[in-house]
Write a protein that holds these residues in place. Sequence first.
Motif, PDB file in Angstrom:
ATOM      1  N   GLU B  48      27.154 -43.448 -10.885  1.00 26.97           N
ATOM      2  CA  GLU B  48      25.933 -43.000 -11.553  1.00 26.97           C
ATOM      3  C   GLU B  48      24.761 -42.984 -10.585  1.00 26.97           C
ATOM      4  O   GLU B  48      23.910 -42.093 -10.627  1.00 26.97           O
ATOM      5  CB  GLU B  48      25.624 -43.914 -12.731  1.00 26.97           C
ATOM      6  CG  GLU B  48      24.555 -43.348 -13.636  1.00 26.97           C
ATOM      7  CD  GLU B  48      24.068 -44.380 -14.608  1.00 26.97           C
ATOM      8  OE1 GLU B  48      24.350 -45.575 -14.385  1.00 26.97           O
ATOM      9  OE2 GLU B  48      23.416 -43.984 -15.579  1.00 26.97           O
ATOM     10  N   ASP B  53      28.180 -39.013 -13.589  1.00 26.08           N
ATOM     11  CA  ASP B  53      28.075 -39.387 -14.993  1.00 26.08           C
ATOM     12  C   ASP B  53      28.620 -40.801 -15.173  1.00 26.08           C
ATOM     13  O   ASP B  53      29.614 -41.172 -14.550  1.00 26.08           O
ATOM     14  CB  ASP B  53      28.869 -38.395 -15.850  1.00 26.08           C
ATOM     15  CG  ASP B  53      28.599 -38.615 -17.311  1.00 26.08           C
ATOM     16  OD1 ASP B  53      27.527 -38.180 -17.760  1.00 26.08           O
ATOM     17  OD2 ASP B  53      29.426 -39.232 -17.993  1.00 26.08           O
ATOM     18  N   LEU B  54      27.976 -41.608 -16.059  1.00 25.10           N
ATOM     19  CA  LEU B  54      28.361 -43.015 -16.193  1.00 25.10           C
ATOM     20  C   LEU B  54      29.724 -43.159 -16.870  1.00 25.10           C
ATOM     21  O   LEU B  54      30.589 -43.902 -16.405  1.00 25.10           O
ATOM     22  CB  LEU B  54      27.291 -43.752 -16.991  1.00 25.10           C
ATOM     23  CG  LEU B  54      27.520 -45.239 -17.187  1.00 25.10           C
ATOM     24  CD1 LEU B  54      27.501 -45.948 -15.861  1.00 25.10           C
ATOM     25  CD2 LEU B  54      26.468 -45.817 -18.081  1.00 25.10           C
TER      26      LEU B  54
END
Lengths: 86, 165, 100, 84
Positions: B48, B53-54
Motif C-alpha cells: 500500500e 491496493d491494501l
Amino acid sequence: MDAVLLLIGVISFVVGLRVFLTKNRVQRLLYLCCLNFAISALIALYIKSPMGGVVAAAYFIGSTLSSNAIAHTIGKVQRLEGRGEW
Amino acid sequence: MEVSWVELIKLLISTGVCWTNFVLIDTYFGLPRKPGVLGAEVIGKTLEKMGGDLNGGYFMGNIVCSPDASAGTLMAAIFYYLLGFKGGLIATLLVYIGNRLCNDPGYAGTFGTFSATVIIHLLSGFIEPRYFIGGMIMAIFTIQGLYHVGASKVLGYIGRKLGMI
Amino acid sequence: MKVGESGNVELLPLVSIFCIVIGCIGVILNTHYLDKIIMLEFLTGGLIGLIVSFYYLDVAILTSIVEPVSTVILLLGSLKYIYIKRSRRRYSSKLPVLGK
Amino acid sequence: MDIVISTLYLGYILLIFGTLGVILGPERRDPFVRLLNIEIPALGVMLIFLAYNHTLALMTYIAINSLIVLVFIRTIIRKEELEA
C-alpha cells in the motif's frame, strides 16, 4: 524439450535474476515464493515416479514454512526499528 | 526445438483455467478480507505504501505465508500427472496437513485442491495433465513475479466486484 | 548440463547451478541480516535441486525437512541479537552524558 | 560437460570464494555476519560429498550442520549479554 519445460526454465531464470537485483526486502520475498513454485514443478517433471511427487510436496511445505517465519521476523524488525526512531 | 501452435493454445487455456480457479476460490474464502498472520499484514502495508491496493496486498501475503488454493492447484496438477485421479485425493490430504502446520484453518486449500482435481479430470480428454503444471507456473508468475502494484490493484478490484471485502 | 541422446539439455541441474552461483554472491555482498537469510534460503533451494538431479531422494527429503529448523533458529537468534545490540547502544549513548 | 564434473568444480569454487568472503568480506567484525558467511564453505563441502557419491557422509553432515547453528547462536548471544 517441449513448451512446458521451456516456459518453466525461462520463468525461473527471470525470477532468479530479479531476486538478486531488487532492493526492497518484501518484494524479494514475493519473487522467492514464485521461484519455489517453479523448482517444485521442475522436480516433479524431472523424476517421473510417485516418489518425485513426495519430494516436491516436502520441499514445497518446508519452503513455505520458512518463508512464513521470514515474513513474521520482517514484521517484528520493522516494529522494533519504528519504535527506536520515536 | 520447435514449439507448435497447438501446444501454445493448450498452455494458454490451462493458464486461464488455473488462474480463474485459484483466484475465485481464495476470494470466496475471504483471503483479501483480513491478514491471517503477521507477515501478510507487513506485505499488505508495504504494497500500500508503494502505491498498490491494501486488500490485494493481503491476498498476496496470504499466498506467500501459508499453502492456500494456489499451492493446492499446483499439488493437484503434479499428483494427477504422476498418479491419476487418486493422486489428487492424496494431494488434498497433504495440503490439509501443511495448512495445519502453518496455523491456518485450511478450508481454502483443501477445497481448492479438490476442485482442481475435478476440473483436471473433466478436461483430461483433450489437454494432458502436464500442461496444467506449466499453466499454474505461468499463473503464479503473473501475480507474484511480474508487476506487484498492478497485480494488487487487479486482485482488489476482483474482491470488491464479488462483494467479499 | 548433461547432454542426452537426442540432444536435449536437462533443465533442473542448470537452474540449480544458477541458483547456487547467484546465491553465493548474494550472501557475501549483502550486509543486513534478513537479506542474508533470504539469500541463504535461495541457495538451499539450489542445493536441494542438485541433490534431486543425482536421484538421491531420501537425502532430499531429509534436507527439506531439516532446513526450516535451521532457518527458524537463525531468525530467532538474529531478532534477539538486534534487540540486545539496540538496547546496549542506547544505554551506552546515555552513559557519557551522565559522566560529564 | 558432465554433471558430476561440474558439481565437483562448483564445490571447489564455493569453498575458495566462501573462505575469502569470511576473511575479507564486508562488515566482517560483526560475529553474526561471520556466522552467516561461514554457511557457504559448508555448502561447498556438501557439493564435494555429493560429487564423490558419499551418501551417508552427506546426510550426517547436513543434519549436524543445521544443529551446530544452535550452539553458535547461543554462544554469540551469551557473549553479547556478558559484555553489556
